[in-house]
Design a protein around this motif. Structure first.
Motif, short mmCIF file in Angstrom:
data_model
loop_
_atom_site.label_atom_id
_atom_site.label_comp_id
_atom_site.label_asym_id
_atom_site.label_seq_id
_atom_site.Cartn_x
_atom_site.Cartn_y
_atom_site.Cartn_z
N ARG A 44 19.44 38.95 23.81
CA ARG A 44 18.01 39.22 23.94
C ARG A 44 17.72 40.71 24.15
NH1 ARG A 44 17.33 34.34 22.08
NH2 ARG A 44 16.87 32.65 23.54
N LYS A 45 18.77 41.51 24.26
CA LYS A 45 18.60 42.95 24.47
C LYS A 45 19.84 43.64 23.90
CE LYS A 45 19.25 44.38 28.74
NZ LYS A 45 19.18 44.50 30.21
N SER A 46 19.86 44.96 23.96
CA SER A 46 21.00 45.73 23.48
C SER A 46 21.97 45.98 24.63
CB SER A 46 20.54 47.08 22.91
OG SER A 46 19.71 46.88 21.78
N GLY A 47 23.26 45.98 24.29
CA GLY A 47 24.25 46.24 25.32
C GLY A 47 25.65 45.99 24.80
N VAL A 48 26.60 45.90 25.72
CA VAL A 48 28.00 45.63 25.41
C VAL A 48 28.36 44.26 25.96
CG1 VAL A 48 30.39 46.39 25.73
CG2 VAL A 48 28.56 48.09 25.48
N ILE A 49 29.01 43.45 25.16
CA ILE A 49 29.30 42.09 25.61
C ILE A 49 30.73 41.94 26.11
CG2 ILE A 49 27.55 41.05 24.13
CD1 ILE A 49 29.92 40.03 22.35
N ALA A 50 30.90 40.99 27.02
CA ALA A 50 32.21 40.61 27.54
C ALA A 50 32.10 39.16 28.01
CB ALA A 50 32.64 41.51 28.69
N GLY A 51 33.20 38.43 27.88
CA GLY A 51 33.22 37.05 28.36
C GLY A 51 33.03 36.01 27.27
N ALA A 111 29.92 44.87 31.68
CA ALA A 111 30.36 45.72 30.57
C ALA A 111 29.27 46.71 30.15
CB ALA A 111 30.77 44.86 29.38
N THR A 112 28.03 46.23 30.12
CA THR A 112 26.91 47.09 29.70
C THR A 112 26.67 48.21 30.70
OG1 THR A 112 25.85 45.29 28.46
CG2 THR A 112 24.44 47.10 29.17
N LEU A 113 26.69 47.89 31.99
CA LEU A 113 26.49 48.92 33.01
C LEU A 113 27.64 49.92 32.99
CD1 LEU A 113 24.89 50.10 35.36
CD2 LEU A 113 26.11 48.53 36.89
N THR A 114 28.87 49.43 32.87
CA THR A 114 30.02 50.33 32.80
C THR A 114 29.89 51.28 31.62
OG1 THR A 114 31.45 48.63 33.78
CG2 THR A 114 32.53 50.44 32.61
N SER A 115 29.45 50.77 30.48
CA SER A 115 29.27 51.60 29.30
C SER A 115 28.29 52.74 29.55
CB SER A 115 28.78 50.73 28.13
OG SER A 115 28.51 51.51 26.99
N ALA A 145 35.80 42.86 32.29
CA ALA A 145 34.52 43.30 31.73
C ALA A 145 34.34 44.81 31.88
CB ALA A 145 33.37 42.55 32.41
N VAL A 146 34.84 45.36 32.98
CA VAL A 146 34.80 46.82 33.16
C VAL A 146 35.56 47.51 32.03
CG1 VAL A 146 35.65 48.73 34.60
CG2 VAL A 146 34.42 46.81 35.66
N ARG A 147 36.73 46.99 31.71
CA ARG A 147 37.51 47.58 30.62
C ARG A 147 36.79 47.47 29.29
NH1 ARG A 147 41.49 44.49 33.12
NH2 ARG A 147 41.88 43.20 31.27
N MET A 148 36.10 46.33 29.08
CA MET A 148 35.36 46.16 27.83
C MET A 148 34.22 47.17 27.72
SD MET A 148 36.93 43.93 26.06
CE MET A 148 38.36 44.74 26.79
N GLY A 149 33.73 47.64 28.85
CA GLY A 149 32.68 48.64 28.85
C GLY A 149 33.21 50.06 28.77
N PRO A 267 23.10 44.43 36.50
CA PRO A 267 22.08 43.47 36.09
C PRO A 267 22.65 42.49 35.08
CG PRO A 267 21.27 45.74 35.91
CD PRO A 267 22.76 45.81 36.11
N VAL A 268 22.29 41.24 35.20
CA VAL A 268 22.76 40.22 34.26
C VAL A 268 22.23 40.56 32.86
CG1 VAL A 268 22.55 37.79 33.61
CG2 VAL A 268 23.01 38.41 35.97
N PHE A 269 23.11 40.50 31.87
CA PHE A 269 22.72 40.78 30.50
C PHE A 269 22.03 39.54 29.92
CE2 PHE A 269 23.66 41.03 25.89
CZ PHE A 269 23.14 42.29 25.63
N ASP A 270 20.90 39.75 29.29
CA ASP A 270 20.09 38.62 28.82
C ASP A 270 20.63 38.04 27.52
OD1 ASP A 270 18.11 36.77 28.50
OD2 ASP A 270 16.45 38.19 28.31
#
Length: 278
Positions: A44-51, A111-115, A145-149, A267-270
């Protein structure tokens, strides 16, 4: 990512928690037990995914096998992108929906916040590193997830390496005393020690620590610490660091910035699940 037994146990526990010994009364009442559908996990938004592998495991746990991965962990995605698709029993899809999204959204948020932090320090030698401030039971997943970011991991647990903090120092009687006690008992372990002042840094440096954590120091103090150390050991800055001043810390020359917020405040990625009845 290869999920461990503890990861699968966590997934099973999450599904059991959702059912609480009963059944999904809404789906049972509204959906025929033989009904089938297709569904897409959609950003639902832009970011980096993990999981994504965890979400797949949740789907399989409820008996779904027709799963198509569209994106991969570590991918940069945009709003509207389909990440994962599944076909099968409609009730099973809806049973898995919230549990899969809980894991997928939480880890993608990390992942998104780490990025975002990694982008702030790009072009410097400084690496963004996590802490043990993780959700109980989800440390391995959140650190993944940190590594994925684009971030790096600090120790996974208390036995991986020694981190001598202010309370250890107070109990032992000083930085040198605390360091000596750890080195004597665990001569082969990596030892990191926290210092609050540059004088403490000077005191402990002859003990040859592997890493020194500069606690709540300004970028200017970190720059001075880098000059004092002169490559003898690595330096990590922690405390008082924000996205707005991360680059100033990185440019001081420290090797790492430790950011607890990567896991405790992401923040939880939507992500949504869009059902398409067959």
């Amino acid at each position: 990512m290869t999920l461990s037994k503890s990861d699968f146990d966590l997934i099973k526990a999450a599904i059991v928690e959702d059912l609480a010994g009963g059944e999904d009364i809404t789906s049972v009442a509204t959906i025929d037990e033989k009904a089938t559908a297709k569904a897409d996990f959609t950003a639902r938004k832009s970011g980096v995914i993990a999981g994504i592998e965890v979400a797949e495991a949740v789907l399989r746990e409820v008996g779904l096998t027709e799963i198509k991965r569209v994106k991969n962990d570590g991918d940069q995605v945009s709003a509207g992108d389909i990440l994962l698709s599944v076909s099968g029993n409609t009730r099973a899809i809806l049973l898995a929906e919230r549990t899969a999204l809980n894991f997928f959204s939480q880890l993608s948020g990390v992942a998104t916040l780490t990025s975002a932090w990694v982008k702030e320090v790009a072009g410097t030698k400084c690496q963004v590193r996590d802490t043990r401030k993780t959700t109980p039971g989800m440390r391995v997943l959140e650190k993944y997830a940190v590594r994925m970011g684009g971030g790096t991991n600090h120790r996974m647990n208390l036995s991986d390496a020694a981190l001598i903090k202010d309370n250890h120092i107070a109990a032992a009687g000083g930085v040198v005393e605390a360091f000596a006690k750890v080195r004597a008992l665990y001569p082969d372990s990596e030892i990191e020690i926290e210092v609050d002042t540059l004088d403490q840094l000077r005191d402990v440096l002859p003990q040859k620590p592997d890493l020194v954590l500069l606690d709540n120091m300004s970028p200017a103090q970190c720059t001075e610490a880098v000059a004092i150390v002169n490559g003898v050991c690595k330096l990590e800055a922690s405390g008082g660091i924000s996205l707005e001043n991360a680059r100033a810390y990185a440019k001081s020359g420290v090797d790492y910035i430790a950011i607890g917020a990567l896991t405790h405040s992401a923040p939880v990625f939507d992500i949504g699940l869009d059902l398409r009845a067959e």
